[in-house]
Design a protein around this motif. Structure first.
Motif, PDB file in Angstrom:
ATOM      1  N   ILE A 159       0.863  -1.188   0.000  1.00 14.21           N
ATOM      2  CA  ILE A 159       0.000   0.000   0.000  1.00 14.21           C
ATOM      3  C   ILE A 159       0.899   1.236   0.000  1.00 14.21           C
ATOM      4  N   GLY A 160       0.827   2.012  -1.062  1.00 18.06           N
ATOM      5  CA  GLY A 160       1.700   3.190  -1.219  1.00 18.06           C
ATOM      6  C   GLY A 160       2.738   2.908  -2.294  1.00 18.06           C
TER       7      GLY A 160
ATOM      8  N   GLY B 165       4.964   4.911  -3.639  1.00 16.83           N
ATOM      9  CA  GLY B 165       5.932   6.012  -3.688  1.00 16.83           C
ATOM     10  C   GLY B 165       7.364   5.518  -3.575  1.00 16.83           C
TER      11      GLY B 165
ATOM     12  N   TRP C  76       3.017  15.992   2.201  1.00 16.53           N
ATOM     13  CA  TRP C  76       2.815  15.541   3.588  1.00 16.53           C
ATOM     14  C   TRP C  76       4.055  15.758   4.458  1.00 16.53           C
TER      15      TRP C  76
ATOM     16  N   HIS D 147      14.926  -4.294   4.342  1.00 22.59           N
ATOM     17  CA  HIS D 147      13.495  -4.597   4.265  1.00 22.59           C
ATOM     18  C   HIS D 147      13.287  -6.096   4.015  1.00 22.59           C
TER      19      HIS D 147
ATOM     20  N   LEU E 245      -0.217   6.294 -10.425  1.00 19.87           N
ATOM     21  CA  LEU E 245       0.986   5.712  -9.811  1.00 19.87           C
ATOM     22  C   LEU E 245       0.820   4.211  -9.596  1.00 19.87           C
TER      23      LEU E 245
ATOM     24  N   CYS F 109      -1.542  -0.918  -4.012  1.00 23.82           N
ATOM     25  CA  CYS F 109      -2.668   0.010  -3.908  1.00 23.82           C
ATOM     26  C   CYS F 109      -2.126   1.405  -3.617  1.00 23.82           C
ATOM     27  N   ASP F 110      -2.536   2.380  -4.408  1.00 20.41           N
ATOM     28  CA  ASP F 110      -2.175   3.779  -4.134  1.00 20.41           C
ATOM     29  C   ASP F 110      -3.388   4.627  -4.469  1.00 20.41           C
TER      30      ASP F 110
ATOM     31  N   THR G 275       2.736   4.307   3.114  1.00 18.26           N
ATOM     32  CA  THR G 275       2.035   5.575   2.882  1.00 18.26           C
ATOM     33  C   THR G 275       2.569   6.631   3.868  1.00 18.26           C
ATOM     34  N   PRO G 276       2.150   7.897   3.754  1.00 16.84           N
ATOM     35  CA  PRO G 276       2.589   8.898   4.730  1.00 16.84           C
ATOM     36  C   PRO G 276       2.315   8.468   6.174  1.00 16.84           C
TER      37      PRO G 276
ATOM     38  N   MET H 251      20.801   3.256  -0.897  1.00 18.60           N
ATOM     39  CA  MET H 251      19.969   2.332  -0.127  1.00 18.60           C
ATOM     40  C   MET H 251      19.712   1.065  -0.947  1.00 18.60           C
TER      41      MET H 251
ATOM     42  N   ILE I 152       8.571  -1.791  10.748  1.00 14.42           N
ATOM     43  CA  ILE I 152       9.791  -1.864   9.938  1.00 14.42           C
ATOM     44  C   ILE I 152      10.874  -1.000  10.593  1.00 14.42           C
TER      45      ILE I 152
ATOM     46  N   HIS J  61      15.170   5.752  13.069  1.00 14.45           N
ATOM     47  CA  HIS J  61      15.974   4.517  12.993  1.00 14.45           C
ATOM     48  C   HIS J  61      17.053   4.537  14.072  1.00 14.45           C
TER      49      HIS J  61
ATOM     50  N   ASN K 207      10.825  11.535  11.426  1.00 16.99           N
ATOM     51  CA  ASN K 207      10.975  10.949  10.095  1.00 16.99           C
ATOM     52  C   ASN K 207      12.366  10.331   9.920  1.00 16.99           C
TER      53      ASN K 207
END
Ligand SMILES: NC(=O)c1ccc[n+]([C@@H]2O[C@H](COP(=O)([O-])OP(=O)(O)OC[C@H]3O[C@@H](n4cnc5c(N)ncnc54)[C@H](O)[C@@H]3O)[C@@H](O)[C@H]2O)c1
Length: 349
Positions: A10-11, A13, A167, A303, A41, A35-36, A73-74, A298, A122, A185, A181
């Motif tokens: 989902i997302g 981006g 966002w 992931h 996109l 799904c976005d 997603t955001p 990256m 995550i 980590h 943000n």
């Protein structure tokens, strides 16, 4: 090998692309749909990855061929989407931060507990080989009495980065700035290695950007439940940005990470593998590409290993290593940092 799992992302981006790549690398996972809410996109992403592209979340969650969804997603949308996933009986792996509000995180944890589905977070940084070595040294008590922990993320983001994603830099959807943000980590690694945080005292400021609501520069002094002290500082205001440091010290040893390597690894009681670790990982990076650009340098490895550990827990009928309560800890510390910066008082996470 256990069951093969159907995945939905989902997302579509920036980080959604890393989710798709990580899923592709897992032998027991298959990406079936993305799904976005931006349908263009979703279609492009679906064509690129050989899966369905959808823009209707309810129809996506109703698919029988999806067992696990990943949420990219955001940040302020994460818990609501995790709750919707639980309602449809889907296991759910959610990007950092697992959400930006503790009440919402608790509601999502409860929704999955009720549905009998599994909810995970995550923190791809925990799956770096050096982070695993550091955790093992802590568990073996090699630092002696742990006395000090440092987490330092001296990064740079230009104004365009914030302007591009509407966002980013907002309280409502980003939930904070350099700490919530980018720095989360580093916060998570420090609390994972040093143990629970008892209190924080912090300052925060917005110094290098316009048109953002949140901090781009912040520093906190910590007291851990063990009695050890610590310092955390995270920024997106330090051009050009350089490597992230996580340093753990005690009466019998000190080890320090610089991005994915070490720049220090020394214990009073030297073991034969210590020299091998230094030969393999000791590097002092002159340049740190990721410090100024979220995706430069990256890979999907972190992931992939994060998702693999989630699926291994599902196969074993256990809670994943980074379950809801575990992913919540860094968010609680960061919200305490924000409250302390606002009130000028020490705050307990
Ligand atoms: N683990 C990491 O290293 C890492 C790195 C970068 C970002 N992230 C996290 O990933 C998340 C996304 O960041 P990004 O940089 O990929 O953002 P982005 O803006 O590039 O992508 C987000 C996508 O989500 C879509 N979207 C928004 N609301 C939606 C909804 N309700 N349903 C479906 N789609 C929706 C948008 O259309 C957009 O395409 C953030 O929470 C961020 O913190 C994690």
């Amino acid at each position: 090998m256990g069951k093969a799992y159907g995945f939905g992302v989902i997302g579509a981006g920036m980080i959604g692309a890393f989710h798709a790549e990580a899923i592709k690398q897992l032998p027991n996972a298959k990406l079936v749909a993305v799904c976005d809410q931006a349908s263009g996109l979703a279609d492009q992403f679906g064509q690129r990855c050989g899966c369905a592209g959808m823009s209707d979340l309810e129809a996506f969650l109703a698919r029988k061929d999806i067992d696990v969804v990943t949420v990219a997603t955001p940040s302020g949308t994460h818990a609501d989407i995790a709750i919707a996933a639980a309602r449809h009986g889907k296991h759910c792996i959610t990007e950092k931060p697992i959400d930006i509000r503790l009440g919402k995180i608790d509601a999502a944890i409860e929704a999955h507990a009720k549905a009998g589905t599994c909810m995970g977070g995550i923190f791809n940084g925990r799956f770096l080989p050096t982070a695993r070595l550091l955790k093992k040294a802590v568990e073996e008590g090699r630092f002696g009495r742990m006395t000090f922990g440092l987490a330092y993320g001296p990064w740079w983001r230009d104004q365009e980065y914030y302007d591009k994603g509407g966002w980013r830099g907002t309280w409502k959807l980003d939930g904070g700035g350099a700490f919530m943000n980018q720095g989360i980590h580093t916060v998570d690694l420090l609390q994972w290695l040093m143990g629970p945080v008892k209190s924080v005292k912090a300052n925060a400021a917005t110094l290098a950007h316009e048109r953002i609501e949140v901090e781009d520069t912040a520093a906190a002094v910590l007291e851990f439940a063990s009695g050890a002290l610590g310092v955390m500082a995270c920024t997106t205001s330090m051009w050009p940005g350089h490597f992230r440091t996580v340093e753990i010290s005690g009466t019998a040893g000190t080890a320090a990470m610089a991005d994915q390597n070490f720049f220090f690894w020394q214990f009073r009681e030297e073991r034969p593998q210590d020299q091998e670790i230094r030969e393999k990982y000791l590097q002092f990076p002159a340049v740190s590409v990721g410090a100024a650009n979220p995706s430069a340098g990256m890979t999907a490895d972190g992931h992939r290993d994060n998702f693999a550990s989630f699926l291994a827990a599902l196969d074993a009928g256990k809670s994943p290593e980074i379950d809801g309560p575990e992913a919540r800890k860094a968010v609680a510390i960061i919200l305490a940092i924000y409250e302390s910066a606002r009130t000028g008082k020490p705050v307990e996470p």
